[in-house]
Design a protein around this motif. Sequence first.
Motif, PDB file in Angstrom:
ATOM      1  N   PRO A  86       0.823  -1.212   0.000  1.00  0.00           N
ATOM      2  CA  PRO A  86       0.000   0.000   0.000  1.00  0.00           C
ATOM      3  C   PRO A  86       0.854   1.259   0.000  1.00  0.00           C
ATOM      4  O   PRO A  86       1.853   1.354   0.714  1.00  0.00           O
ATOM      5  N   LEU A  87       0.450   2.244  -0.813  1.00  0.00           N
ATOM      6  CA  LEU A  87       1.122   3.531  -0.871  1.00  0.00           C
ATOM      7  C   LEU A  87       0.044   4.606  -0.877  1.00  0.00           C
ATOM      8  O   LEU A  87      -0.747   4.692  -1.814  1.00  0.00           O
ATOM      9  N   ALA A  88       0.014   5.398   0.190  1.00  0.00           N
ATOM     10  CA  ALA A  88      -1.011   6.434   0.350  1.00  0.00           C
ATOM     11  C   ALA A  88      -2.412   5.853   0.205  1.00  0.00           C
ATOM     12  O   ALA A  88      -3.319   6.490  -0.328  1.00  0.00           O
ATOM     13  N   GLY A  89      -2.594   4.597   0.648  1.00  0.00           N
ATOM     14  CA  GLY A  89      -3.888   3.950   0.604  1.00  0.00           C
ATOM     15  C   GLY A  89      -4.146   3.146  -0.658  1.00  0.00           C
ATOM     16  O   GLY A  89      -5.100   2.373  -0.714  1.00  0.00           O
ATOM     17  N   PHE A  90      -3.306   3.298  -1.692  1.00  0.00           N
ATOM     18  CA  PHE A  90      -3.518   2.617  -2.969  1.00  0.00           C
ATOM     19  C   PHE A  90      -2.680   1.339  -3.057  1.00  0.00           C
ATOM     20  O   PHE A  90      -1.512   1.312  -2.654  1.00  0.00           O
ATOM     21  N   TYR A 143      -8.226   0.970  -3.108  1.00  0.00           N
ATOM     22  CA  TYR A 143      -7.944   2.114  -2.233  1.00  0.00           C
ATOM     23  C   TYR A 143      -8.597   1.857  -0.886  1.00  0.00           C
ATOM     24  O   TYR A 143      -9.781   1.520  -0.805  1.00  0.00           O
ATOM     25  N   GLU A 144      -7.813   2.000   0.169  1.00  0.00           N
ATOM     26  CA  GLU A 144      -8.323   1.770   1.523  1.00  0.00           C
ATOM     27  C   GLU A 144      -7.816   2.858   2.446  1.00  0.00           C
ATOM     28  O   GLU A 144      -6.613   3.116   2.535  1.00  0.00           O
ATOM     29  N   ASN A 145      -8.763   3.518   3.127  1.00  0.00           N
ATOM     30  CA  ASN A 145      -8.409   4.611   4.036  1.00  0.00           C
ATOM     31  C   ASN A 145      -9.513   4.736   5.071  1.00  0.00           C
ATOM     32  O   ASN A 145     -10.656   5.058   4.739  1.00  0.00           O
ATOM     33  N   GLY A 146      -9.150   4.473   6.332  1.00  0.00           N
ATOM     34  CA  GLY A 146     -10.156   4.539   7.380  1.00  0.00           C
ATOM     35  C   GLY A 146     -11.260   3.521   7.136  1.00  0.00           C
ATOM     36  O   GLY A 146     -11.013   2.337   6.922  1.00  0.00           O
ATOM     37  N   GLY A 147     -12.504   3.998   7.099  1.00  0.00           N
ATOM     38  CA  GLY A 147     -13.624   3.102   6.883  1.00  0.00           C
ATOM     39  C   GLY A 147     -13.952   2.844   5.431  1.00  0.00           C
ATOM     40  O   GLY A 147     -14.898   2.108   5.131  1.00  0.00           O
ATOM     41  N   LEU A 148     -13.184   3.425   4.499  1.00  0.00           N
ATOM     42  CA  LEU A 148     -13.490   3.303   3.073  1.00  0.00           C
ATOM     43  C   LEU A 148     -12.610   2.259   2.407  1.00  0.00           C
ATOM     44  O   LEU A 148     -11.398   2.243   2.568  1.00  0.00           O
ATOM     45  N   LEU A 149     -13.258   1.381   1.612  1.00  0.00           N
ATOM     46  CA  LEU A 149     -12.563   0.426   0.763  1.00  0.00           C
ATOM     47  C   LEU A 149     -13.189   0.504  -0.618  1.00  0.00           C
ATOM     48  O   LEU A 149     -14.419   0.373  -0.750  1.00  0.00           O
ATOM     49  N   ALA A 150     -12.372   0.729  -1.659  1.00  0.00           N
ATOM     50  CA  ALA A 150     -12.879   0.828  -3.026  1.00  0.00           C
ATOM     51  C   ALA A 150     -11.991   0.010  -3.951  1.00  0.00           C
ATOM     52  O   ALA A 150     -10.768  -0.025  -3.783  1.00  0.00           O
ATOM     53  N   ASN A 151     -12.619  -0.645  -4.949  1.00  0.00           N
ATOM     54  CA  ASN A 151     -11.901  -1.511  -5.887  1.00  0.00           C
ATOM     55  C   ASN A 151     -12.332  -1.239  -7.313  1.00  0.00           C
ATOM     56  O   ASN A 151     -13.489  -0.895  -7.577  1.00  0.00           O
TER      57      ASN A 151
END
Length: 366
Positions: free
Chosen positions: A183-187, A214-222
Motif C-alpha cells: 500500500p502507498l497512500a492507501g492505494f 484504495y483503503e483509508n479509514g472506513g473506506l474500501l474501493a476496488n
Amino acid sequence: MRHLLIGLGATAGCLFANGAYAQSSVTLYGIIDIGIQRASNVGGHAQTQETSGMFNGNRFGLRGNEDLGGGWQAVFQLENGFNGNNGTFGQGTNASGTTAAVTRIFGRMAWVGVKSPWATLSMGRQYDFMYDFASIAVSNYVGSFMHRPGTANALLGNNGSTTDFDRIGGARVDNSAKLTSAPLAGFTLGALYGFGGQAGAFSNGSTESFGLKYENGGLLANAVWTNLKEANSLSSYRTYGAGARYQFGPVRVSTMYTNARWTATGDRVDTIEFGAQYLITPAFSVAAGYFYSKPNNEKKNVIMQGTRNQVGFTTLYALSKATNVYATVDYQRAKHGYSAQIYTLSPSDAKTNHQTMVGVGLQHFF
C-alpha cells in the motif's frame, strides 16, 4: 573428547543462531460451516436438506512465512475446500487445458512467493483480482446464496475454475504469476498472468487480471478487469467492475457494479448490487442485500437468460470469537418467463419465475 564436545557445541550454537535469524512460522486455519436449508420450488416441490458452506465455503489451509532479512520474506499458502456433509474434496474440476477430471488436494489455493517492502510476487494456483470484490459484494453480508448462478463454467475451457459468471465468488487461475504492490497512500496495485501453456501459441488459454484498490479509514474501493482467453484463441471471457464499501460506527454499507462478457457471441450480463450490515451489539448483527442482473440478447444469451432480482436477509449471533449461529432468507424472481435459480441449485430446479430459500446454520473458525 573434550575437543569434540566443544566442536559440537559450537556447531549447535551456529544452527540455533541461524534458526533465530530465520524466524519462520506456519499457521493452520479453517472454516467449518454447515446448515439446514429449505428451498421452495425444486422440481415443483419444496426441498429440505443439510447444506455445506451456506454462509462461508468450508476450507482448511496452511499459511506461512520466513524472514529473509532486510524486510524480505518467503511466503506461501495452501488451502483446500471440502464438503462438510460428507468430507469430500471441493474444487475437483478439470485441470487447465484438459478434459480429464482431477482431484485437487489444495483446490482453493496453492502458491509460493517472495514479499519485499515494495511488493509481493507469488506463483501457483491463486485468485484473480475479481475476488477482491468478495469483501464488498452482498454475499459478504448474507451468504453464498447471493452469488450468481454458475453458468459460465459450462461456456468455455477452465484456466482454473469459475464459480459464478462475474467471478466474484472466487475464480482461481492455474499456472499463474501475481504481483501485488505494498500500500502507498492507501492505494494498492496488482497484476496477474495465467500461462496457457500451449506450444507455439503463448497466449491461448491464458488469463490476465489487473486490480486497483484504495483503503483509508472506513473506506474500501476496488476497480478490476480480468480477461480469460479461450484455448482455441477464437474468443475471450471478460469481466470488469468497480465497487466501494464504507464503515461508519456499527453500520457498513456497500455497492458494486460488474460486467461479464463472452466475445464469441457478444452476450453480456450487467449486475448492480447493494448491501448493508448493522451491529446491534458486538455479538449480534443483522444484514440485507439486493442484486439486479440483466442480460442483453435476453432470449439467446448463453451466460444467463432472464433478468433477475434477488434480496436476502441474515441475522448472525457470535457465541464466541470463533463460533457463530445464523439464519438467512433469500428470494429471487426472474422476469420474462424464465425460471428462477438461486445459487447452487441447478437451472432446471425451479419450475416458476420465483424461488425462496430459508436456512439456519452453525460455523466455526479455527
